[in-house]
Design a protein around this motif. Structure first.
Motif, short mmCIF file in Angstrom:
data_model
loop_
_atom_site.label_atom_id
_atom_site.label_comp_id
_atom_site.label_asym_id
_atom_site.label_seq_id
_atom_site.Cartn_x
_atom_site.Cartn_y
_atom_site.Cartn_z
N TYR A 247 0.83 -1.21 0.00
CA TYR A 247 0.00 0.00 0.00
C TYR A 247 0.86 1.25 0.00
N LEU A 248 0.48 2.20 -0.84
CA LEU A 248 1.12 3.51 -0.87
C LEU A 248 0.27 4.46 -0.02
N SER A 249 0.48 4.38 1.28
CA SER A 249 -0.36 5.14 2.21
C SER A 249 0.22 6.52 2.46
N LEU A 250 -0.68 7.43 2.71
CA LEU A 250 -0.29 8.80 3.03
C LEU A 250 -1.24 9.32 4.10
N SER A 251 -0.71 9.69 5.24
CA SER A 251 -1.52 10.20 6.34
C SER A 251 -0.84 11.41 6.94
N PRO A 252 -1.60 12.30 7.54
CA PRO A 252 -0.99 13.50 8.15
C PRO A 252 0.09 13.16 9.18
N ALA A 253 -0.04 12.02 9.85
CA ALA A 253 0.95 11.65 10.87
C ALA A 253 2.32 11.39 10.26
N SER A 254 2.37 11.04 8.97
CA SER A 254 3.65 10.72 8.34
C SER A 254 4.26 11.92 7.61
N LEU A 255 3.64 13.09 7.70
CA LEU A 255 4.10 14.27 6.98
C LEU A 255 4.81 15.23 7.91
N GLN A 256 5.72 15.99 7.32
CA GLN A 256 6.41 17.03 8.07
C GLN A 256 5.46 18.23 8.27
N PRO A 257 5.70 19.02 9.33
CA PRO A 257 4.83 20.19 9.56
C PRO A 257 4.77 21.14 8.37
N THR A 258 5.88 21.29 7.64
CA THR A 258 5.87 22.18 6.48
C THR A 258 5.00 21.66 5.35
N GLU A 259 4.79 20.33 5.32
CA GLU A 259 3.96 19.74 4.28
C GLU A 259 2.48 19.88 4.59
N LYS A 260 2.16 20.22 5.82
CA LYS A 260 0.76 20.38 6.22
C LYS A 260 0.39 21.84 6.44
N ALA A 261 1.15 22.73 5.80
CA ALA A 261 0.89 24.16 5.93
C ALA A 261 1.08 24.83 4.58
N SER A 262 0.50 26.00 4.44
CA SER A 262 0.63 26.76 3.20
C SER A 262 2.02 27.37 3.10
N GLY A 263 2.29 28.04 1.99
CA GLY A 263 3.58 28.68 1.81
C GLY A 263 3.85 29.76 2.84
N GLY A 264 2.80 30.35 3.36
CA GLY A 264 2.95 31.37 4.39
C GLY A 264 3.03 30.82 5.79
N GLY A 265 3.00 29.48 5.94
CA GLY A 265 3.11 28.87 7.25
C GLY A 265 1.79 28.64 7.95
N GLU A 266 0.67 28.88 7.27
CA GLU A 266 -0.64 28.68 7.90
C GLU A 266 -1.03 27.21 7.81
N PRO A 267 -1.24 26.54 8.94
CA PRO A 267 -1.57 25.10 8.91
C PRO A 267 -2.89 24.85 8.20
N TYR A 268 -2.95 23.73 7.46
CA TYR A 268 -4.18 23.34 6.82
C TYR A 268 -5.17 22.82 7.86
N VAL A 269 -6.41 23.13 7.68
CA VAL A 269 -7.45 22.68 8.60
C VAL A 269 -7.63 21.17 8.48
N ASP A 270 -7.57 20.65 7.27
CA ASP A 270 -7.76 19.22 7.04
C ASP A 270 -6.81 18.79 5.94
N TYR A 271 -6.47 17.51 5.93
CA TYR A 271 -5.56 17.00 4.92
C TYR A 271 -6.10 15.65 4.44
N PRO A 272 -6.26 15.46 3.13
CA PRO A 272 -6.82 14.18 2.64
C PRO A 272 -5.85 13.03 2.85
N GLU A 273 -6.37 11.91 3.29
CA GLU A 273 -5.56 10.72 3.49
C GLU A 273 -5.63 9.84 2.25
N GLN A 274 -4.54 9.12 2.00
CA GLN A 274 -4.49 8.19 0.88
C GLN A 274 -4.26 6.79 1.45
N ASN A 275 -5.25 5.96 1.36
CA ASN A 275 -5.13 4.60 1.88
C ASN A 275 -5.76 3.57 0.95
N ASN A 276 -6.00 3.94 -0.30
CA ASN A 276 -6.65 3.02 -1.23
C ASN A 276 -5.81 2.75 -2.48
#
Length: 236
Positions: free
Chosen positions: A117-146
């Protein structure tokens, strides 16, 4: 006269009601048709996205399979030992069971059905990958588990035996799949004919062929290329 006017008015009201009902029916049909067109367009775009995801998963599996077969090959000139070592991994699933030459599971996964499985979850991402270019954190992040893939290897029918490789070539096939909870999965298959590029190597004992001495160093009277020690750097 009054009775005739009443009859005429009732007829006019009846005709107006029919026209209104007709307009409502036409508008309803137009809305339903638009809804169907929009839904069909959304389904088409979703299918296209899943097809690309499945293809990229298959390509990733194929690349990983090529590296895995290279590591298994070591310094051999053919893939005979690799195919023999995978005799216990012959695939016996419906559709490819009994194939000649047999398909062997090259990268068995930990998931059900030997899927990787090519899984992708917020827990496996760096903080910079879960925020915009200006450093604002994303409210939600889509998971990939299928998204998943499987990788197989088989002989290229260069001789009568499926475990004896005479020409240094094997087929590697990768299957990428996107699971859809609302229907059948979307699947892509890629394969490549892999050729062995290991060249026979003949090594002389030690480094005598390059002018070193019996102690395998150049610090001797036979030194043909003495090192320059005018500048010596040492590690701190």
């Amino acid at each position: 006269m009054p009775s005739q006017n009443k009859a005429r008015n009732r007829a006019n009201r009846g005709f107006t009601l029919l026209v209104a009902l007709g307009v409502v029916m036409v508008v309803t049909m137009a809305v339903m048709l638009s809804y169907r067109v929009v839904g069909r367009e959304a389904d088409t775009q979703a299918d296209t996205r899943r097809q690309k995801e499945a293809f990229f998963a298959a390509e990733a599996g194929l690349a990983e399979g090529r590296e895995a077969i290279r590591l298994r090959l070591r310094n051999d000139q053919t893939y005979s030992r690799v195919l023999t070592d995978l005799n216990a991994a012959v695939v016996a699933e419906l559709g490819i069971a009994g194939a000649v030459p047999a398909w062997r599971e090259l990268l068995p996964g930990a998931g059900a059905g030997n899927w990787n499985y090519l899984s992708l979850s917020p827990a496996s991402l760096q903080p910079t990958e879960k925020a915009s270019g200006g450093g604002e954190p994303y409210v939600d992040y889509p998971e990939q588990n299928n998204v998943r893939y499987r990788v197989f290897v088989r002989d290229d029918v260069d001789d009568a035996s499926e475990t004896t490789d005479a020409n240094g070539q094997v087929w590697i096939a990768a299957v990428g799949e996107v699971v859809n909870a609302q229907g059948r999965p979307t699947r892509a298959i890629v394969q490549a004919l892999v050729s062995n590029q290991n060249a026979p190597v003949a090594n002389s004992p030690g480094c005598a062929s390059r002018g070193c001495g019996p102690d395998n160093t150049f610090n001797n009277t036979q030194d043909q290329s003495a090192p320059d020690t005018s500048v010596v750097r040492t590690l701190p």
